[in-house]
Design an enzyme around this catalytic site. Sequence first.
Site, PDB file in Angstrom:
ATOM      1  N   LYS A   1      -4.732 -14.722  -6.021  1.00 22.23           N
ATOM      2  CA  LYS A   1      -5.458 -14.309  -7.218  1.00 22.23           C
ATOM      3  C   LYS A   1      -4.433 -13.976  -8.290  1.00 22.23           C
ATOM      4  O   LYS A   1      -3.237 -13.880  -7.987  1.00 22.23           O
ATOM      5  CB  LYS A   1      -6.385 -13.131  -6.930  1.00 22.23           C
ATOM      6  CG  LYS A   1      -5.664 -11.844  -6.573  1.00 22.23           C
ATOM      7  CD  LYS A   1      -6.683 -10.751  -6.427  1.00 22.23           C
ATOM      8  CE  LYS A   1      -6.077  -9.395  -6.652  1.00 22.23           C
ATOM      9  NZ  LYS A   1      -7.069  -8.330  -6.631  1.00 22.23           N
TER      10      LYS A   1
ATOM     11  N   GLY B   1     -16.196 -19.490  -6.670  1.00 19.01           N
ATOM     12  CA  GLY B   1     -14.873 -20.085  -6.800  1.00 19.01           C
ATOM     13  C   GLY B   1     -14.491 -20.901  -5.583  1.00 19.01           C
ATOM     14  O   GLY B   1     -15.370 -21.355  -4.827  1.00 19.01           O
TER      15      GLY B   1
ATOM     16  N   VAL C   1       0.845  -1.212   0.000  1.00 18.59           N
ATOM     17  CA  VAL C   1       0.000   0.000   0.000  1.00 18.59           C
ATOM     18  C   VAL C   1       0.872   1.252   0.000  1.00 18.59           C
ATOM     19  O   VAL C   1       0.611   2.217  -0.734  1.00 18.59           O
ATOM     20  CB  VAL C   1      -0.945   0.014   1.227  1.00 18.59           C
ATOM     21  CG1 VAL C   1      -1.675   1.350   1.331  1.00 18.59           C
ATOM     22  CG2 VAL C   1      -1.953  -1.122   1.143  1.00 18.59           C
TER      23      VAL C   1
ATOM     24  N   CYS D   1      -6.242  -9.278   2.889  1.00 21.37           N
ATOM     25  CA  CYS D   1      -7.243  -8.310   3.347  1.00 21.37           C
ATOM     26  C   CYS D   1      -8.556  -8.929   3.798  1.00 21.37           C
ATOM     27  O   CYS D   1      -8.941  -8.779   4.952  1.00 21.37           O
ATOM     28  CB  CYS D   1      -7.502  -7.296   2.240  1.00 21.37           C
ATOM     29  SG  CYS D   1      -6.000  -6.491   1.705  1.00 21.37           S
TER      30      CYS D   1
ATOM     31  N   GLU E   1      -5.016  -5.781  -5.123  1.00 22.53           N
ATOM     32  CA  GLU E   1      -3.710  -6.202  -5.634  1.00 22.53           C
ATOM     33  C   GLU E   1      -3.875  -6.618  -7.085  1.00 22.53           C
ATOM     34  O   GLU E   1      -4.871  -7.233  -7.454  1.00 22.53           O
ATOM     35  CB  GLU E   1      -3.163  -7.369  -4.801  1.00 22.53           C
ATOM     36  CG  GLU E   1      -2.807  -6.937  -3.402  1.00 22.53           C
ATOM     37  CD  GLU E   1      -2.070  -8.012  -2.612  1.00 22.53           C
ATOM     38  OE1 GLU E   1      -1.434  -8.878  -3.218  1.00 22.53           O
ATOM     39  OE2 GLU E   1      -2.137  -7.949  -1.379  1.00 22.53           O
TER      40      GLU E   1
ATOM     41  N   LEU F   1     -19.235 -11.307  -7.666  1.00 20.77           N
ATOM     42  CA  LEU F   1     -20.236 -12.376  -7.666  1.00 20.77           C
ATOM     43  C   LEU F   1     -19.680 -13.582  -8.403  1.00 20.77           C
ATOM     44  O   LEU F   1     -20.447 -14.367  -8.945  1.00 20.77           O
ATOM     45  CB  LEU F   1     -21.513 -11.903  -8.366  1.00 20.77           C
ATOM     46  CG  LEU F   1     -22.620 -11.271  -7.524  1.00 20.77           C
ATOM     47  CD1 LEU F   1     -23.892 -11.144  -8.348  1.00 20.77           C
ATOM     48  CD2 LEU F   1     -22.917 -12.067  -6.250  1.00 20.77           C
TER      49      LEU F   1
END
Length: 423
Positions: free
Chosen positions: A315, A248, A15, A255, A148, A245
């Site tokens: 991710k 997964g 950040v 976070c 991120e 939405l």
Amino acid sequence: MAANEPIGVVGVGWVGLVTAACMAELGHEVFARDIVEEKVRSLSRGEVPIHEPGLPELVEKNAGRLHFTTEMAEVADRAELLFCCVDTPPTYSGDADLSRVEAVVEELGRTDRHALVMKSTVPVGTGRAIQRRREGLGYVSNPEFLKEGTAVHDFMNPDRVVVGANHASARFGERVAALYQPLGAPVVHTDVASAEMIKLASNAFLATKISFINEIANVSEEVGADVDEVARGMGLDGRIGSRFLRAGVGYGGSCFPKDVQALKQLAGNTGYHFQLLTSVIEVNELQKRRTIGKLQKHLGSLVGKEIALLGVAFKPDTDDTREATSLVLSGRLQGEGANVRAYDPVADADGMLGGARVCESALEALDGADAAVVVTEWPEFAELDWEGEIKPRMRVPLVVDGRNFLDRDGLRAAGFTYEGIGR
Ligand code: UGA
């Protein structure tokens, strides 16, 4: 006032670095401090230690305005607005560890020239406690809403900017708001506690959306609906919205898991039981493990089975593996007696996955595998030659697509057994 307000940044993690680089891009002289000497040295050479698209370019372009140091005094000397970007990891009790924030306040000492602009995610009440202890020090809560992988874009194109300041710090609040003015986003001026709550509540709400659609996915599997179709139909309702939405294998990262837990804990500390968030967390934990059942459905016992995990990062477009589903899956699979091999295009998975074998390529991970599990939707996994190159090498052509992003029909036509999430 707009450009050329010297900015201090304290804590040059993800950040802090994005904030520093973007503020420099907006024309401000930035003095950024971190206690890790090696990090400061490499940043001063223009080396960016994290994987964040667009960030190295921004750091290079604005090198003349970006000054990295280990000295707090240097930053406090040059800037009055000090963005606090230190991390606030969860403690064993589930509360946020504020020791790094406390250390910054201590180091600043008595001052009425400076304002601490809080970007770190802190429990509601932190700002008030700091102001009570450090009379004179300005305090502005300015939470970040950066994802991120798209953080630079998110910083430069915010949906909103939140500026929380109490009466005594109103002038600092105005100065912080002015910094964002060129971005043209709505600014929410509010009190400190509400700003702190906006941050926690926003993350908790997004996590709730994900756990909600994951439960819809699980029910869809039972009743023959396709969750992607359901999400598309729901999302077009402006009151619901289509984002976050995607069903997964659960949310991860530094976070959501931390902030949802922190909000639940914050409520608990006041004697309030936040039932909804308790379920959101539980659904997510179960969702991470559901893949095991899908594998067992096709392979029976997993003892001695070779399972390839595609993606280790929580991710795509990040090398961050904190609270990643891959870590839970790797542990559970090995607990079931399976041999795990894992590949990620960017994240360094060495030593992260227990006894799993870390591979150099997707192909290496898939060679001789009994199943492929897509944990992270890295675009390169969709571009693999599944039919020509991979199917002949796999022992069993079984794909569990944990992010519903491979070409289901194409894979089935090619002879794969395909399991998605809720479809
Ligand atoms: C999140 C928030 O989106 C940011 O607004 C916030 O500023 C940031 O946390 C923070 O507090 O610093 P981030 O953790 O970087 O950002 O990543 P997200 O894109 O939000 O994804 C979080 C997790 O949710 C990932 O594991 C992702 O795979 C999962 N996810 C996301 C889903 O499973 N489904 C979705 O539809 C969206």
